[in-house]
Design a protein around this motif. Structure first.
Motif, PDB file in Angstrom:
ATOM      1  N   GLY A 118       0.860  -1.184   0.000  1.00  0.00           N
ATOM      2  CA  GLY A 118       0.000   0.000   0.000  1.00  0.00           C
ATOM      3  C   GLY A 118       0.899   1.238   0.000  1.00  0.00           C
ATOM      4  O   GLY A 118       2.110   1.129   0.238  1.00  0.00           O
ATOM      5  N   PHE A 148      -2.651  -3.080   5.409  1.00  0.00           N
ATOM      6  CA  PHE A 148      -3.125  -3.928   6.499  1.00  0.00           C
ATOM      7  C   PHE A 148      -3.684  -3.076   7.634  1.00  0.00           C
ATOM      8  O   PHE A 148      -3.880  -3.550   8.747  1.00  0.00           O
ATOM      9  CB  PHE A 148      -1.986  -4.811   7.032  1.00  0.00           C
ATOM     10  CG  PHE A 148      -1.348  -5.689   5.979  1.00  0.00           C
ATOM     11  CD1 PHE A 148      -2.088  -6.179   4.910  1.00  0.00           C
ATOM     12  CD2 PHE A 148      -0.008  -6.042   6.060  1.00  0.00           C
ATOM     13  CE1 PHE A 148      -1.505  -6.992   3.938  1.00  0.00           C
ATOM     14  CE2 PHE A 148       0.590  -6.855   5.101  1.00  0.00           C
ATOM     15  CZ  PHE A 148      -0.166  -7.325   4.026  1.00  0.00           C
ATOM     16  N   GLY A 149      -3.897  -1.799   7.357  1.00  0.00           N
ATOM     17  CA  GLY A 149      -4.467  -0.927   8.388  1.00  0.00           C
ATOM     18  C   GLY A 149      -3.455  -0.567   9.465  1.00  0.00           C
ATOM     19  O   GLY A 149      -3.834  -0.252  10.591  1.00  0.00           O
ATOM     20  N   CYS A 184      -0.672   1.618   8.739  1.00  0.00           N
ATOM     21  CA  CYS A 184       0.186   2.549   7.977  1.00  0.00           C
ATOM     22  C   CYS A 184       1.158   3.314   8.870  1.00  0.00           C
ATOM     23  O   CYS A 184       2.269   3.618   8.460  1.00  0.00           O
ATOM     24  CB  CYS A 184      -0.666   3.535   7.201  1.00  0.00           C
ATOM     25  SG  CYS A 184      -1.939   2.759   6.218  1.00  0.00           S
TER      26      CYS A 184
HETATM   27  S1  FES Z   1      -0.083   0.960   3.486  1.00  0.00           S
HETATM   28 FE1  FES Z   1       0.845  -0.692   4.500  1.00  0.00          FE
HETATM   29  S2  FES Z   1      -0.330  -0.860   6.296  1.00  0.00           S
HETATM   30 FE2  FES Z   1      -1.296   0.743   5.218  1.00  0.00          FE
END
Ligand code: FES
Length: 177
Positions: free
Chosen positions: A94, A134-135, A137
């Motif tokens: 992410g 995975f929430g 960040c």
């Molecule tokens: S982008 Fe990796 S945990 Fe949110």
């Protein structure tokens, strides 16, 4: 009788018993909108992966075409139709994790395990996958090994993290790295 370990409760039960359990779970979702994905997630947790017989059963019991069910499974990367390793290593790519070095961590894990994304090591200990947040960040970059989050991960720590799980195979449980 072939017995397998339920990935969710870790008890050894026959495939038939697990398929019967799946029947009961699906019955709880009957006529519910959006039931397909939770049913598939539960089935994958139970069996470790989604085999053809499991997908056929889900298709029959939810009264949906097999092509629709298998289409959903191939669309989402978190579903697998092949057996996975004991430890599923997922690297978050992410935005927050990517900009803080997620790609380098992925490359280090690939090298350490000798496998690519979507593959499983020959000893069936590790499978490798990627995720899209995975929430966690604020603790980027993160990887997950099964349900355990390893935060502020570094490429140079990859071997140490994986060795922790390799050691678990033969030795007593240790604290998280
Ligand atoms: S982008 Fe990796 S945990 Fe949110």
């Amino acid at each position: 009788m072939h017995r397998t370990q339920c990935q969710e409760c870790r008890e050894h039960v026959s495939n038939k018993e697990m398929l019967n359990q799946l029947d009961e779970i699906i019955a709880g979702y009957k006529n519910m909108d959006g039931a397909t994905i939770p049913v598939l997630q539960t089935a994958q947790k139970m069996f470790g992966y989604l085999s053809k017989p499991v997908l056929k059963k889900i298709s029959q019991k939810l009264n949906k075409p097999y092509s629709e069910i298998s289409g959903i499974v191939s669309f989402y990367s978190f579903f697998s139709t092949v057996p996975r390793g004991k430890y599923l290593v997922r690297v978050c790519l992410g935005t927050a994790c990517y900009v803080r070095g997620g790609k380098g961590i992925l490359e280090a894990i690939k090298k350490e395990l000798g496998i690519d994304v979507g593959q499983t090591t020959k000893d069936r200990l590790f499978s490798l996958d990627i995720g899209r947040c995975f929430g966690a960040c604020g603790m980027a970059p993160v990887i997950m090994v099964n349900d355990t989050v390893h935060q502020r991960c570094k490429a140079v720590k990859v071997a140490e993290i994986l060795n922790h799980y390799r050691d678990k195979k033969s030795g007593p449980e240790k604290e998280q790295v």
